[in-house]
Design an enzyme around this catalytic site. Structure first.
Site, PDB file in Angstrom:
ATOM      1  N   PHE A 131     -18.349  11.587   3.363  1.00 16.05           N
ATOM      2  CA  PHE A 131     -17.426  11.077   2.338  1.00 16.05           C
ATOM      3  C   PHE A 131     -17.619   9.575   2.176  1.00 16.05           C
ATOM      4  CE2 PHE A 131     -13.510   8.921   1.246  1.00 16.05           C
ATOM      5  CZ  PHE A 131     -13.061   9.631   0.142  1.00 16.05           C
ATOM      6  N   ASP A 185      -6.556  -2.853   3.173  1.00 16.82           N
ATOM      7  CA  ASP A 185      -5.461  -3.736   2.764  1.00 16.82           C
ATOM      8  C   ASP A 185      -5.648  -5.162   3.255  1.00 16.82           C
ATOM      9  OD1 ASP A 185      -4.060  -1.490   1.667  1.00 16.82           O
ATOM     10  OD2 ASP A 185      -3.431  -0.954   3.692  1.00 16.82           O
ATOM     11  N   ASP A 231       0.860  -1.174   0.000  1.00 11.85           N
ATOM     12  CA  ASP A 231       0.000   0.000   0.000  1.00 11.85           C
ATOM     13  C   ASP A 231       0.905   1.235   0.000  1.00 11.85           C
ATOM     14  OD1 ASP A 231      -2.323   1.600   0.301  1.00 11.85           O
ATOM     15  OD2 ASP A 231      -1.986   1.676   2.457  1.00 11.85           O
ATOM     16  N   LYS A 232       0.336   2.402  -0.283  1.00 11.91           N
ATOM     17  CA  LYS A 232       1.151   3.626  -0.281  1.00 11.91           C
ATOM     18  C   LYS A 232       0.939   4.430   0.996  1.00 11.91           C
ATOM     19  CE  LYS A 232       0.108   7.465  -2.491  1.00 11.91           C
ATOM     20  NZ  LYS A 232       0.370   8.530  -1.500  1.00 11.91           N
ATOM     21  N   THR A 233      -0.282   4.939   1.180  1.00 10.91           N
ATOM     22  CA  THR A 233      -0.541   5.825   2.309  1.00 10.91           C
ATOM     23  C   THR A 233      -0.463   5.058   3.623  1.00 10.91           C
ATOM     24  OG1 THR A 233      -2.004   7.120   0.903  1.00 10.91           O
ATOM     25  CG2 THR A 233      -2.175   7.464   3.273  1.00 10.91           C
ATOM     26  N   ASP A 273      -1.414  -1.100   5.943  1.00 12.31           N
ATOM     27  CA  ASP A 273      -1.672  -0.653   7.317  1.00 12.31           C
ATOM     28  C   ASP A 273      -3.147  -0.431   7.617  1.00 12.31           C
ATOM     29  OD1 ASP A 273      -1.646   2.925   7.397  1.00 12.31           O
ATOM     30  OD2 ASP A 273      -1.883   1.648   5.644  1.00 12.31           O
ATOM     31  N   ARG A 332      -5.871   4.177  -7.902  1.00 16.98           N
ATOM     32  CA  ARG A 332      -7.338   4.171  -7.867  1.00 16.98           C
ATOM     33  C   ARG A 332      -7.866   2.751  -7.681  1.00 16.98           C
ATOM     34  NH1 ARG A 332      -8.498   9.509  -7.028  1.00 16.98           N
ATOM     35  NH2 ARG A 332      -8.272  10.810  -8.859  1.00 16.98           N
ATOM     36  N   THR A 390      -2.585   1.281  -4.622  1.00 17.74           N
ATOM     37  CA  THR A 390      -3.077   2.396  -3.815  1.00 17.74           C
ATOM     38  C   THR A 390      -4.397   2.918  -4.374  1.00 17.74           C
ATOM     39  OG1 THR A 390      -2.551   4.631  -3.035  1.00 17.74           O
ATOM     40  CG2 THR A 390      -1.702   4.016  -5.189  1.00 17.74           C
TER      41      THR A 390
END
Length: 1143
Positions: free
Chosen positions: A553, A833, A420-422, A829, A802, A687
């Site tokens: 959201f 995921d 994952d990125k974030t 994290d 995306r 991501t």
């Protein structure tokens, strides 16, 4: 005070009432099924049931959480059943039964005792692990809560919150008093990030006492239990005397999940709608799929080979026995005549009995004790990861965690890393960098908004936006969010900033960064009270806005909005979200000047959000309010109806500007990715972020290099037209030709040599991936997936942006199921995921800021991404080498053990005469040779840990299951066969002169077997000593201690007349054997001959390593390529100035 609906064991009380299940409920469903139909009705209070009400009595589960596998009563039968499902255990059980039933040459103890030892040790290990699960369950089930009964709080254990047969339900007091809302921190495995804000129904916020709660009469209709943490559909109908009932909607913002911790309130009251194993958290305790390591598969393959060897030996001996007995003299010699029963027995039955006897005699070639040694090695070895101080994080005060010890060796075989990125590559700690308003950039701290401003869009002059637009933009940042504010000293566990008297709390770090950014420019959010939001403007004046609606959201809309009313009565809608979500809903002529900034910020690696607004008339608002209330009250298809209203409401807006927030890279994440690449692993980033931001992060963390040619399969390159599938087909074929067809075949064959002369990187987004994995039915290209996979496998790095959580799992599954079944690893994290973590061969969770769902569902958990380097390159490498050596060594030493027994049959007329004493047969694998290999498999470091971490290329030497391939297996097998031949024939030639003593006394067959066994034990133990590179006091103790124990046991076993033995055949044999000088010389000589090939190989290997070290000293004069990398920021700037790298 407020009434919140609680789903789970809530830490507090509630009050008596009625709960019944309506007929619309679907009976017979169990608590883990995902597709549930109908609703359940919870009646709060004592409203009488109408005779016309359809009512079906149903028994609900209690509030106990059960994650354990066994109970005290079923442990023994259940555990034995599971253990005997293993082929090796079942095989030895059959052998033991054959020894008991059939007259075999060896005692049943020889098979029964090792089997009992294996079963007992495994049962103790599994029982201990289940006891830990029981203890964790009891901590939850026995925790104290408060139940409101008859207007009084009664303290009870959590497991006693239940729905009884007559329909009674307990209301829980969670000890929370506030203004209709509370902030909770996710816990107990909740996947929701950070702090979440939950709200009470506004009609119940005035109920602040036990008496008021006891007087409440209401009905709650909600959906059946289902595992989606983000979804809850229900409504509450409140009954008041002499008034019409009031109906209010219930959603996920009204539902507290199990394990939530209150942050800004002291007490809350709630009613339990789901309990025990029907809570959302319990329904998410989905069992992990049983992951099997490559080593286990190799063991099974080797086991089949040795089983074939065993069958062959038994068949050969049985056949040769009857060939031998075809001579009447051999069949029935004068000194051993057959009994009448033996003569009358059918020959076929005798042959089958003999075959079984030979199977029993040779069965020790199958190493049953290997399984328990492997189990102990994995279990004990996993502690070294937890104890590693270099993987301890001072910030969170935690180290690495091992949830599954069965996959330790897989860490040394990883080929693909999906990350994952974030929050994984980045810190997930947001900082407001800049914003743009009407095309004007605002950066750096300024006073009263006036200050540094510039434009770099289509506008050709420097200036700043109109004052009213600046204020409108900053008000939007202060109002369009779900941030809560609390005095710093009142928030448990949070440390406020010294310069502030308050702390911001939110589920999203982005929102806090934006609110702080607005504060930097003069607009300060002061909190929400009684649905009124307060802000302080640049002139230090207080402004108040009535919060009418929050359009929350969600990942599909990728935006959120608020509708507020100013003090003058003006109705405003503020909306913020991703550019792809906002741009289609604003005036098109307003887009270009902001889009330039958004694209530039994305290239710089910043997370961007666009801000828009719309002024509503009273008539428009009334219509929106009515539609929202209707949609919220729906129990069926509520999400679809709400989405339709949101879509209609968030239209025809006006764009104000955009923000840029930086999510910094984690420490050493770039160096870690470089090390993984150097170790031969491919790293894919999956991501949900937009392409530009993710792409820039990939350059920053060195996933993409400046020389990497990027291939894009995104909505931008494919297009949105009706021809997008044709365009996708063209791109796929073009890339396929470039990477596969036009590249010459690799004849050299470096292991994992996927890197071509030109490095390629692939970028794909979620919409294009859906097109590839799920092509339309009329599409002529159904092989998109295969072509796409071939392209991916040829790329050095892949970026998937995306991505939805399910798509992440699909990507992992696609690679995992390719030819060769490469070992995959997923690391993340957050809750999004979890799907890919469970899908991969090895799942690793980061103990990050987005809850602990990822780490709880993972096989291993580490505090930071940088710890992945040591986990794989050092721990993984060593675990694999240790267990591979353990497996090969076990097969080798058992072949050495049984081959002399097989050869002995040629010299005893195939009479099934044992070569070794029963005690030696029993003790060989349990006592004499087990501890040295266990210590070796736990402590061995053939290469120093620092060297393994610093030189990633060493990882490739053991990749692709190198040490458990057929070539090394055959080497160990031939080595075992060679040594077995040396043992037997060496002693056989010694016995050519059977008088080995000066007095002429002849040694017998038990002395012959004891000499062979002595040479065997010393040789296989010293072989392990030769293989040991990392000596500790424990290695010395178990190796020399095992040899000493063998000698002591042999003297002791042969020095006493044991009353329970029928024959004292070993009496004084060992001691008498050692009185012969010839025996001493033979033992020493045979040990040396057996180990000579190994000693020769070690000498040659050391000479080769020394010459290699000399070459390395010359090479090291050249700077290391890893340390010569350019810095991250210049790399970013240079990359995006060279557009020729992007196709």
């Amino acid at each position: 005070m407020r009434l919140l609906i609680t789903a789970a064991r809530a830490p507090g009380p509630a009050r008596g009432g009625k709960r019944r299940q309506r007929a619309s409920c679907q009976l017979g469903k169990c608590a883990g099924e995902e597709k549930r139909v109908g609703t359940r009705t919870v009646v709060v209070g004592h409203r009488p049931v109408s005779e016309t009400d359809a009512y079906v009595a149903q028994k609900f589960c209690d509030n106990r959480i059960v994650s354990s596998k066994y109970t005290l009563w079923n442990f023994l039968p259940k555990n034995l059943f599971e253990q005997f499902r293993r082929i090796a255990n079942f095989y030895f059980l059959i052998i033991f039964l054959v020894q008991v039933i059939v007259d075999t040459p060896t005692s049943p103890v020889t098979s029964g005792l090792p089997l009992f030892f294996v079963i007992t040790v495994t049962a103790i290990k599994q029982g201990y692990e289940d006891w830990l699960r029981h203890r964790a369950d009891n901590e939850v089930n026995k925790s104290n809560v408060f139940i409101v009964e008859n207007a009084k709080q009664v303290q009870k254990e959590s497991e006693k919150i239940k729905v009884t047969v007559n329909g009674e339900v307990r209301l829980l007091s969670l000890k929370l008093v506030g203004r209709g809302r509370c902030v909770v921190r996710a816990g107990g495995g909740m996947s929701c990030p950070g702090e979440l804000t939950h709200y009470a129904v506004r009609d119940t916020t005035v109920l602040c006492t036990d008496e008021a709660i006891d007087a409440l009469t209401a009905t709650i209709e909600c959906e059946q239990p289902q595992p989606d943490l983000y979804k809850f559909v229900g409504r509450i109908i409140i009954y008041r005397s002499n008034q019409e009932p009031v109906a209010r909607s219930l959603g996920p913002e009204n539902l507290l999940l199990k394990g939530a911790t209150l942050k800004n309130t002291k007490k809350i009251y709630g009613v339990a709608v789901y309990t025990g194993m029907e809570t959302k958290m319990a329904l998410n305790y989905q069992g992990k799929s049983q992951k099997r390591s490559a080593v286990e598969k190799s063991i099974n393959a080797f086991l089949i080979v040795y089983l074939c060897i065993l069958l062959s030996k038994a068949t050969v001996c049985t056949t040769l026995k009857y060939v031998w007995q075809s001579n009447p003299f051999n069949d029935e010699p004068w000194y051993n005549e057959k009994t009448k029963k033996e003569r009358e027995t059918f020959k076929v039955l005798r042959m089958f009995t003999d075959f079984l006897s030979f199977m029993v005699l040779f069965n020790f070639i199958i190493p049953v004790s290997m399984y328990v040694t492997v189990e102990m090695q994995k279990f004990l070895g996993s502690f070294f990861i937890s104890w590693d101080k270099e993987m301890y994080d001072e910030e969170i005060k935690e180290g690495a965690l091992v949830n599954t010890s069965d996959l330790n060796e897989e860490l040394g075989q990883v080929e693909y890393v999906f990350t994952d990125k974030t929050g994984t590559l980045t810190e997930n700690s947001m900082e407001f960098i800049e914003c743009c308003i009407d095309g004007h950039k605002y950066k750096d701290c300024i006073s009263e908004v006036d200050g540094f401003s510039q434009t770099d869009g289509p506008l050709k002059y420097y200036g700043k936006a109109e004052k009213s637009r600046e204020e409108l933009f900053l008000r939007a940042l202060c109002l369009c969010h779900t941030v809560q504010i609390k005095e710093a000293d009142q928030v448990d566990g949070l440390i406020g900033h010294p310069e502030h008297r308050y702390t911001y709390i939110s589920s999203s770090p982005d929102e806090i960064a934006l609110v702080k950014g607005a504060e930097k420019y003069g607009f300060t959010f002061l909190g929400l009270e009684n649905n009124f939001m307060k802000i302080r403007n640049q002139k230090n004046e207080m402004e108040t806005y009535q919060l009418l609606h929050v359009l929350n959201f969600d990942p599909v809309r990728r935006r959120m909005s608020v509708i507020v009313r100013t003090t003058t009565g003006t109705l405003l809608l503020f909306c913020k979200g991703a550019d792809s979500s906002i741009f289609p809903r604003v005036q098109q002529e307003e887009i270009q000047q902001t889009k330039v900034h958004v694209d530039r910020n994305a290239m710089d690696g910043y997370r961007t959000l666009c801000v828009a607004f719309k002024e509503l008339t009273q008539k428009e608002y009334d219509k929106i309010d009515r539609q929202l209330n209707e949609a919220k009250m729906a129990l069926q298809d509520r999400e679809e109806k709400m989405a339709k209203v949101f879509e209609d409401t968030e239209a025809d807006m006006h764009l104000i500007g955009a923000t840029a927030v930086e999510d910094r890279l984690q420490e050493q994440s770039a160096e870690t990715i470089e090390a993984l690449h150097a170790a031969g692993m491919k790293v894919w980033v999956l991501t949900g972020d937009k392409m530009e931001t993710a792409k820039s992060t990939c350059y920053a963390c060195r996933l993409f290099q400046t020389s990497t040619e990027l291939l894009e399969l995104t909505a931008k390159t494919v297009g949105e037209s009706e021809r997008k599938e044709d365009r996708l087909h063209e791109l796929l074929m073009e890339y396929h030709k470039k990477l596969i067809q036009d590249v010459p075949k690799n004849r050299g064959g470096l292991k994992r040599s996927w890197t071509l002369s030109q490095e390629y990187g692939l970028i794909i987004d979620g919409s294009t991936l859906s097109l590839i994995l799920n092509p339309s039915q009329d599409s002529s290209s159904s092989n998109y997936k295969n072509i796409f996979l071939q392209i991916c496998l040829k790329c050095t790095a892949v970026l998937c942006c995306r991505m939805a959580p399910l798509q992440k799992a699909q990507i992992v599954r696609m690679v995992k199921n390719t030819k060769g079944s490469p070992i995959t690893l997923s690391i993340g994290d957050g809750a999004n995921d979890v799907s890919m973590i469970l899908e991969a061969h090895v799942g690793i969770g980061i103990k990050g800021k987005e809850g602990r769902q990822a780490s709880r569902n993972s096989d291993y958990a580490v505090p930071k991404f940088k710890h992945l380097r040591k986990l794989l390159l050092a721990h993984g490498h060593l675990y694999y080498v240790r267990i591979a050596h353990l497996v090969q060594y076990f097969f080798y030493k058992n072949l050495c053990f049984i081959l002399p027994q097989f050869l002995y049959q040629f010299f005893c007329g195939f009479s099934q005469q044992p070569l070794y004493d029963a005690a030696y047969l029993t003790m060989y694998n349990i006592c004499f040779t087990s501890l040295p290999i266990l210590a070796y498999s736990l402590l061995e470091q053939h290469i120093n840990i620092d060297t393994l971490t610093a030189d990633p290329q060493l990882y490739m030497k053991v990749s692709d299951n190198a040490m458990l391939q057929w070539k090394p297996f055959l080497y160990w097998t031939f080595l075992g066969a060679f040594e077995g031949l040396v043992f037997f024939f060496g002693v056989y030639f010694l016995f050519q002169n059977s008088s080995l003593e000066d007095n002429g006394k002849v040694f017998g067959n038990w002395t012959f077997g004891t000499i062979v066994f002595t040479v065997l034990v010393f040789t296989v133990t010293l072989k392990l000593a030769l293989d040991t590179r990392f000596w500790t006091w424990m290695n010395h103790f178990v190796i020399w201690g095992s040899l000493a124990f063998y000698v002591f046991f042999s003297f002791f076993w042969g020095g006493v007349i044991w009353p329970f033995l029928k024959q004292q055949r070993m009496y004084f044999v060992f001691a008498h054997m050692l009185t012969s000088v010839s025996t001493w010389l033979a033992i020493i000589l045979l040990i040396f001959i057996s180990l000579f090939p190994e000693i020769l190989l070690i000498v040659l290997k050391n000479i080769k390593e020394k010459s290699h070290q000399v070459r390395n000293k010359i090479i090291r004069k050249v700077p290391d390529s890893l340390s010569a990398r350019p810095s991250v920021r210049p790399l970013l700037l240079r990359t995006f100035s060279d557009e020729s790298n992007v196709l």
